[in-house]
Design an enzyme around this catalytic site. Structure first.
Site, short mmCIF file in Angstrom:
data_model
loop_
_atom_site.label_atom_id
_atom_site.label_comp_id
_atom_site.label_asym_id
_atom_site.label_seq_id
_atom_site.Cartn_x
_atom_site.Cartn_y
_atom_site.Cartn_z
N TYR A 60 0.71 -1.29 -0.10
CA TYR A 60 -0.05 -0.06 -0.05
C TYR A 60 0.82 1.18 0.08
O TYR A 60 2.00 1.20 0.89
CB TYR A 60 -0.94 0.19 1.46
N GLU A 62 -0.35 4.83 -0.49
CA GLU A 62 -1.24 6.03 -0.76
C GLU A 62 -0.30 7.29 -0.62
O GLU A 62 0.49 7.32 0.35
CB GLU A 62 -2.43 6.01 0.25
N THR A 239 -2.42 6.51 -22.22
CA THR A 239 -2.66 5.32 -21.60
C THR A 239 -1.30 4.64 -21.88
O THR A 239 -0.27 5.13 -23.01
CB THR A 239 -3.19 4.28 -22.66
N LYS A 242 -1.08 1.15 -25.23
CA LYS A 242 -1.53 1.15 -26.59
C LYS A 242 -0.11 1.31 -27.33
O LYS A 242 0.51 0.00 -27.35
CB LYS A 242 -2.63 2.19 -26.93
C1 LIG Z 1 -8.12 4.22 -24.73
C2 LIG Z 1 -8.35 5.62 -24.62
C3 LIG Z 1 -8.72 6.30 -23.37
C4 LIG Z 1 -8.73 5.57 -22.11
O1 LIG Z 1 -8.15 4.31 -21.81
P1 LIG Z 1 -8.53 3.37 -20.76
O2 LIG Z 1 -7.25 2.89 -20.17
O3 LIG Z 1 -9.23 2.31 -21.43
O4 LIG Z 1 -9.35 3.86 -19.53
C5 LIG Z 1 -8.84 7.73 -23.26
N1 LIG Z 1 -8.86 8.60 -24.46
C6 LIG Z 1 -8.65 7.89 -25.36
C7 LIG Z 1 -8.80 8.72 -26.85
C8 LIG Z 1 -8.40 6.60 -25.84
O5 LIG Z 1 -8.58 6.16 -26.84
#
Ligand SMILES: *Cc1c(COP(=O)(O)O)cnc(C)c1O
Length: 434
Positions: A60, A62, A239, A242
């Site tokens: 933890y 925080e 993120t 991706k």
């Molecule tokens: C994928 C995405 C998000 C959010 O990502 P998560 O990890 O799924 O919450 C936010 N904005 C855009 C433009 C995205 O393509």
């Protein structure tokens, strides 16, 4: 299957839970024998997997390094500081927050940091490529803030100037009319470079702040294939899973003046304890993205998308905006077959081992659940080492699959060809099932 079927060190530790172990084996096999063309997915390195599956999940923490609520965080502080320093260096940012559990959390925290509840925000329309957190009716964001939406220009039918790109005249008009406190750039389904500069100019002209949501292109920006919004936008969210190829999660970079507001929006504003195992995985990924090989990767992702776009266009599928400049290929299926919906196309491609998602196209006459489009992405297949020749082959396989949707035998042949293609490009060679 037995626990010796694949060679991860984790298998031995999971041997007491054959149900979960079996499912991990099944998913490893799915990822290794089908084509991963979902634009928001990628394959992390085994180093990222190891950090994410580590003992750091037990702690933890925080608060922030040096200011934790619980004891025992000496090592954790070093982990999170390492991640923050690597991220700042990667993007040349003044401040970094690596705690967002997801891109959505990063966006909500950015709104909390930059504006007040009830304020007006100008962001991209969902059906033109905006994200749920850009003010969808279904999202908490639309209940807390007042969203106004811009979109892309109309399709022209002219191959030299196809349209369907962000309409900056419209953005400027809406900004003048609605006087937003915040303008958001960024998209989940848009195949073009998003230039941060015109957004900055429009934001400045109406006294709005500027958030760049780089969820999709973060890896292309880190790898130098796309212009960086860092230093142009007030806050940049993204993120890590991706195109950046890290563990599933989010992150925020900003100018120093917003550091305190961003940090307190994430904790205690929105989240509790951070996932320090994931933060260690992010640190690993940020270091990987700073290497010269990653610049090559980012360029290859874009080159592969161009090759895949050409290949699907050759099958008679219209490309939204006429092409691609990033990792995405947005397909309008109506030119291929007026009866074929995105939903049916996604399902039949799944049967052939080609994994992608249906997507609305701008001004889609069908509902978001059915759609007239498909979104393809090259981030994951490029990680496995595939190149333009494989993209050409995949485009042809997509065409064959969509033409054979009522022919089980033909689909079986495509499925076998996909499996054979994937064999040459294993995402995790050490994890392949025996
Ligand atoms: C994928 C995405 C998000 C959010 O990502 P998560 O990890 O799924 O919450 C936010 N904005 C855009 C433009 C995205 O393509």
């Amino acid at each position: 299957m037995s626990s010796t079927d694949h060679a991860s060190p984790f298998d031995q530790w999971l041997s007491g839970d054959p149900e979960v172990l079996g499912l991990l084996g099944d998913e490893t096999e799915r990822q290794s024998t089908t084509l991963q063309l979902i634009a928001s997915e990628n394959f992390t390195s085994t180093a990222v997997l190891a950090a994410t599956g580590s003992v750091l999940t037990n702690k933890y923490a925080e608060g922030y390094p040096g200011r934790r609520y619980y004891g025992g965080n000496q090592v954790i502080d070093e982990v999170e500081d390492l991640a923050r320093e690597r991220l700042k260096a990667l993007f040349g940012a003044e401040h970094a927050n690596v705690q967002p559990h997801a891109g959505s959390n990063a966006n909500v925290a950015a709104y909390m940091a930059l504006i007040e509840p009830g304020d007006t925000v100008l962001a991209m329309r969902l059906d033109h490529g905006g994200h749920l957190t850009h003010g969808s009716q279904a999202s908490i964001t639309s209940k807390v803030w007042n969203f106004v939406s811009y979109g892309v220009s109309a399709a022209t039918g002219d191959p030299d100037k196809p349209g369907e790109i962000i309409d900056f005249d419209q953005v400027a008009d809406l900004a003048r009319t609605h006087r937003p406190r915040l303008i958001v750039a960024g998209s989940t389904a848009y195949a073009r470079i998003i230039d941060p500069l015109p957004f900055r100019e429009i934001a400045d002209s109406v006294g709005a702040k500027f958030l760049f949501d780089a969820a999709h292109p973060a890896g292309l920006i880190a790898g130098g294939a796309h212009p960086s919004p860092v230093g142009v936008a007030d806050v940049v969210t993204f993120t890590t899973h991706k195109t950046l190829r890290g563990p599933r999660g989010g992150a925020i970079v900003c100018q120093s003046e917003y550091a305190k507001a961003v940090d307190s929006a994430i904790f205690p504003g929105l989240q509790g304890g951070p996932l320090e195992n994931v933060i260690a995985g992010k640190a690993v990924a940020f270091a990987e993205a700073a290497r010269p090989e990653f610049r090559r990767y980012a360029a290859d992702v874009v080159a592969n998308a161009r090759a895949l776009a050409d290949a699907v266009a050759a099958e008679g599928i219209r490309l939204v905006s006429g092409g691609t400049e990033n990792h995405q290929v947005l397909c309008d299926l109506r030119s291929f077959d007026a009866e074929l919906t995105g939903k049916v196309a996604q399902e039949v491609l799944d049967r052939a081992g080609i994994t992608c998602n249906r997507n609305t196209i701008p001004d889609d006459p069908r509902s978001p659940f059915v759609t007239s489009g498909l979104r393809l992405g090259t981030a994951a297949v490029t990680t496995t080492g595939m190149g333009p020749a494989e993209m050409t082959r995949i485009g042809a396989l997509i065409g064959r699959t969509l033409r054979s949707r009522d022919d089980d035998a033909a689909l079986g042949i495509v499925r076998a060809e996909v499996r054979e293609l994937c064999t040459g490009f294993p995402p995790y060679p050490g994890l392949a099932r025996a």
